[in-house]
Design a protein around this motif. Structure first.
Motif, PDB file in Angstrom:
ATOM      1  N   VAL A 347       0.876  -1.169   0.000  1.00  0.00           N
ATOM      2  CA  VAL A 347       0.000   0.000   0.000  1.00  0.00           C
ATOM      3  C   VAL A 347       0.912   1.218   0.000  1.00  0.00           C
ATOM      4  O   VAL A 347       1.595   1.491   0.995  1.00  0.00           O
ATOM      5  N   ALA A 348       0.950   1.918  -1.124  1.00  0.00           N
ATOM      6  CA  ALA A 348       1.880   3.038  -1.282  1.00  0.00           C
ATOM      7  C   ALA A 348       1.159   4.358  -1.107  1.00  0.00           C
ATOM      8  O   ALA A 348       0.015   4.518  -1.553  1.00  0.00           O
ATOM      9  N   ASN A 349       1.824   5.302  -0.465  1.00  0.00           N
ATOM     10  CA  ASN A 349       1.258   6.645  -0.357  1.00  0.00           C
ATOM     11  C   ASN A 349       2.362   7.688  -0.385  1.00  0.00           C
ATOM     12  O   ASN A 349       3.529   7.405  -0.094  1.00  0.00           O
ATOM     13  N   ASP A 350       1.964   8.875  -0.755  1.00  0.00           N
ATOM     14  CA  ASP A 350       2.870  10.021  -0.848  1.00  0.00           C
ATOM     15  C   ASP A 350       2.840  10.753   0.488  1.00  0.00           C
ATOM     16  O   ASP A 350       1.793  11.268   0.893  1.00  0.00           O
ATOM     17  N   VAL A 351       3.988  10.819   1.166  1.00  0.00           N
ATOM     18  CA  VAL A 351       4.034  11.477   2.470  1.00  0.00           C
ATOM     19  C   VAL A 351       4.869  12.750   2.432  1.00  0.00           C
ATOM     20  O   VAL A 351       5.338  13.225   3.460  1.00  0.00           O
ATOM     21  N   SER A 352       5.061  13.299   1.245  1.00  0.00           N
ATOM     22  CA  SER A 352       5.781  14.566   1.154  1.00  0.00           C
ATOM     23  C   SER A 352       5.013  15.632   1.922  1.00  0.00           C
ATOM     24  O   SER A 352       3.778  15.553   2.067  1.00  0.00           O
ATOM     25  N   PRO A 353       5.705  16.649   2.450  1.00  0.00           N
ATOM     26  CA  PRO A 353       5.049  17.624   3.333  1.00  0.00           C
ATOM     27  C   PRO A 353       3.790  18.254   2.756  1.00  0.00           C
ATOM     28  O   PRO A 353       2.835  18.532   3.486  1.00  0.00           O
ATOM     29  N   ALA A 354       3.742  18.452   1.446  1.00  0.00           N
ATOM     30  CA  ALA A 354       2.591  19.123   0.838  1.00  0.00           C
ATOM     31  C   ALA A 354       1.312  18.300   0.944  1.00  0.00           C
ATOM     32  O   ALA A 354       0.204  18.851   0.908  1.00  0.00           O
ATOM     33  N   THR A 355       1.428  16.978   1.125  1.00  0.00           N
ATOM     34  CA  THR A 355       0.231  16.125   1.164  1.00  0.00           C
ATOM     35  C   THR A 355      -0.475  16.171   2.516  1.00  0.00           C
ATOM     36  O   THR A 355      -1.676  15.906   2.609  1.00  0.00           O
ATOM     37  N   GLY A 356       0.270  16.439   3.585  1.00  0.00           N
ATOM     38  CA  GLY A 356      -0.316  16.433   4.924  1.00  0.00           C
ATOM     39  C   GLY A 356      -0.712  15.058   5.413  1.00  0.00           C
ATOM     40  O   GLY A 356      -1.490  14.927   6.367  1.00  0.00           O
ATOM     41  N   GLU A 374      -3.753  -0.530  -8.196  1.00  0.00           N
ATOM     42  CA  GLU A 374      -5.071   0.067  -7.981  1.00  0.00           C
ATOM     43  C   GLU A 374      -4.862   1.474  -7.421  1.00  0.00           C
ATOM     44  O   GLU A 374      -4.255   1.636  -6.359  1.00  0.00           O
ATOM     45  N   ASP A 375      -5.348   2.462  -8.106  1.00  0.00           N
ATOM     46  CA  ASP A 375      -5.243   3.843  -7.639  1.00  0.00           C
ATOM     47  C   ASP A 375      -6.534   4.216  -6.920  1.00  0.00           C
ATOM     48  O   ASP A 375      -7.600   4.297  -7.537  1.00  0.00           O
ATOM     49  N   TRP A 376      -6.443   4.421  -5.613  1.00  0.00           N
ATOM     50  CA  TRP A 376      -7.629   4.789  -4.841  1.00  0.00           C
ATOM     51  C   TRP A 376      -7.711   6.301  -4.752  1.00  0.00           C
ATOM     52  O   TRP A 376      -6.684   6.992  -4.626  1.00  0.00           O
ATOM     53  N   PRO A 377      -8.919   6.855  -4.759  1.00  0.00           N
ATOM     54  CA  PRO A 377      -9.055   8.311  -4.640  1.00  0.00           C
ATOM     55  C   PRO A 377      -8.694   8.780  -3.235  1.00  0.00           C
ATOM     56  O   PRO A 377      -8.645   7.983  -2.291  1.00  0.00           O
ATOM     57  N   LYS A 378      -8.468  10.051  -3.102  1.00  0.00           N
ATOM     58  CA  LYS A 378      -8.199  10.617  -1.786  1.00  0.00           C
ATOM     59  C   LYS A 378      -9.415  10.436  -0.892  1.00  0.00           C
ATOM     60  O   LYS A 378     -10.546  10.725  -1.297  1.00  0.00           O
ATOM     61  N   MET A 379      -9.208   9.938   0.291  1.00  0.00           N
ATOM     62  CA  MET A 379     -10.314   9.703   1.224  1.00  0.00           C
ATOM     63  C   MET A 379      -9.798   9.743   2.654  1.00  0.00           C
ATOM     64  O   MET A 379      -8.585   9.758   2.891  1.00  0.00           O
ATOM     65  N   ALA A 380     -10.725   9.744   3.595  1.00  0.00           N
ATOM     66  CA  ALA A 380     -10.344   9.717   5.006  1.00  0.00           C
ATOM     67  C   ALA A 380      -9.611   8.432   5.328  1.00  0.00           C
ATOM     68  O   ALA A 380      -9.841   7.392   4.699  1.00  0.00           O
ATOM     69  N   LYS A 381      -8.708   8.495   6.294  1.00  0.00           N
ATOM     70  CA  LYS A 381      -7.935   7.300   6.661  1.00  0.00           C
ATOM     71  C   LYS A 381      -8.842   6.167   7.133  1.00  0.00           C
ATOM     72  O   LYS A 381      -8.532   4.996   6.894  1.00  0.00           O
TER      73      LYS A 381
END
Length: 398
Positions: A347-356, A374-381
């Motif tokens: 499960v990959a995610n972008d944790v660069s500062p701009a993403t929060g 599989e690219d999931w849309p932005k959603m609550a954790k």
């Protein structure tokens, strides 16, 4: 989930027995009926009258009760419940369960039952850490006994550490999970969460910005689907979910030890942000600042928990899920990581500062497997966790 469920509650002889009237009340609030069994040692801490008054039903204390045993009462008790809870589960009760002893009502019920059993251990930290207790714990887990706790904290004896019985609401949540008809009922899942802290000296450490929010959400979502969850967490900002067995650690080495101790499992989800390196020789006392002198730190590589479990030749969970927190080339780096580590999904995610993402409530993930990306849309954790839990259920049970 507990409406009209029948709970057989065995109260062992520990100071934590004082929590059981509240536990009974919480179970009954949710619609469960509670039949209490009080050991002779348990009666030293909480009276039969108190327990009976809160439960609204007589308390069973004696194996050789002429009235009930004329009808084989201990057999009826052991099989008439939907769930047996042992709280507090003392070292003595755990030893009896693990070794098949049946010399009083409580241990006889536990031997005679074909009902799911859950224990909430409570004892002195030295008793908990004793090799005999840990052997008995491993045996009970292998026998399919669910375990909730123990928690870490101050004890009545004045010591500090693991051994405190889980709080009543935590036990209730675990009971709800045990009785859930969700797709993951009967499945055991290990979840790691939070950061690790690698000491430099007694007051300083190396860590990262992980809050543990995503791991906590995953644990909660898996419990909601009926899974038994062992939650191995570093020093996170958010509390662990209810209904899980919490194992608290600080370092990567401790986390690996805790994960290996929690095996076997049907799945393992490695959501923790584990430090890649540690100081090779942490100082035993505070490193003092000297004018004009900058200390040199030598580093050692931490164990690779994901790779270690993924590449096990025996006892590997059927499903191993890793996480890849990246700041650039997210999918490429995560894809390479999955192949290198040997896990089933990343499960990959972008944790660069701009993403929060670190410390935030939202996440955007990509699930990478043999089937592709599989690219999931932005959603609550929480939503990410629920979707991932459903995907895990689909992989384990179809």
């Amino acid at each position: 989930m507990l409406a009209n469920k029948r709970i057989l509650l065995i109260i062992g002889g520990g100071i934590a027995a004082y929590k059981t009237p509240d536990l009974i009340r919480r179970l009954r609030e949710r619609g469960a009926s509670v039949t209490p069994v009080l050991t002779s040692a348990g009666a030293e801490f909480v009276t039969p009258l108190t327990v009976a008054a809160v439960a609204g039903t007589p308390v069973h204390t004696q194996l050789f009760d002429l009235t009930t045993e004329a009808e084989m009462g201990h057999i009826q008790l052991s099989r008439s419940a939907d769930l047996v809870i042992v709280a507090p589960a003392t070292a003595d009760l755990m030893a009896k369960m693990a070794n098949g002893l049946a010399n009083d009502l409580a241990s006889t019920l536990l031997m005679a039952t074909d009902t799911p059993v859950m224990i909430a251990p409570a004892m002195n930290v030295r008793m908990w850490d004793h090799p005999a207790t840990q052997r008995n714990l491993a045996t009970l887990k292998a026998d399919g006994i669910r375990v909730i706790g123990p928690n870490e904290g101050d004890m009545a004896c004045g010591e500090y550490g693991p051994g405190r019985m889980s709080e009543p609401l935590e036990i209730v949540a675990a009971a709800e999970a045990a009785l859930s008809d969700g797709p993951l009922k009967g499945k055991r899942v290990i979840v790691t969460s939070g950061p690790t802290q690698e000491p430099i000296d007694p007051v300083r450490y190396i860590s990262n910005r992980s809050s543990g929010a995503q791991g906590t959400a995953i644990g909660k979502a898996l419990v909601a689907l009926g899974a038994e969850v062992v939650f191995v967490t570093g020093p996170a900002d958010v509390p662990p979910p209810e209904g899980v067995q919490v194992v608290r650690v600080e370092t990567a080495v401790q986390m690996l030890d805790a994960v290996q101790a929690a095996l076997p499992a049907d799945a393992a989800v490695f959501a923790a942000a584990v430090a890649d390196w540690r100081v090779a020789q942490a100082a035993s006392s505070k490193m003092k600042k000297e004018k004009g002198e900058i200390p040199t730190l030598s580093f050692a590589e931490n164990p690779d928990i994901l790779a270690t479990v993924s590449q096990m030749t025996k006892g590997r969970p059927p499903l191993v899920v890793g996480f890849a927190a990246e700041t650039d080339n997210v999918i490429a780096h995560a894809t390479a990581k999955r192949l290198r580590k040997g896990c089933d999904w990343i499960v990959a995610n972008d944790v660069s500062p701009a993403t929060g993402t670190f410390g935030g409530t939202q996440n955007t993930v990509h699930v990478i497997s043999d089937d592709g990306v599989e690219d999931w849309p932005k959603m609550a954790k929480d939503a990410v966790a629920e979707r991932l839990a459903q995907r895990i259920a689909g992989a384990l049970v179809g």
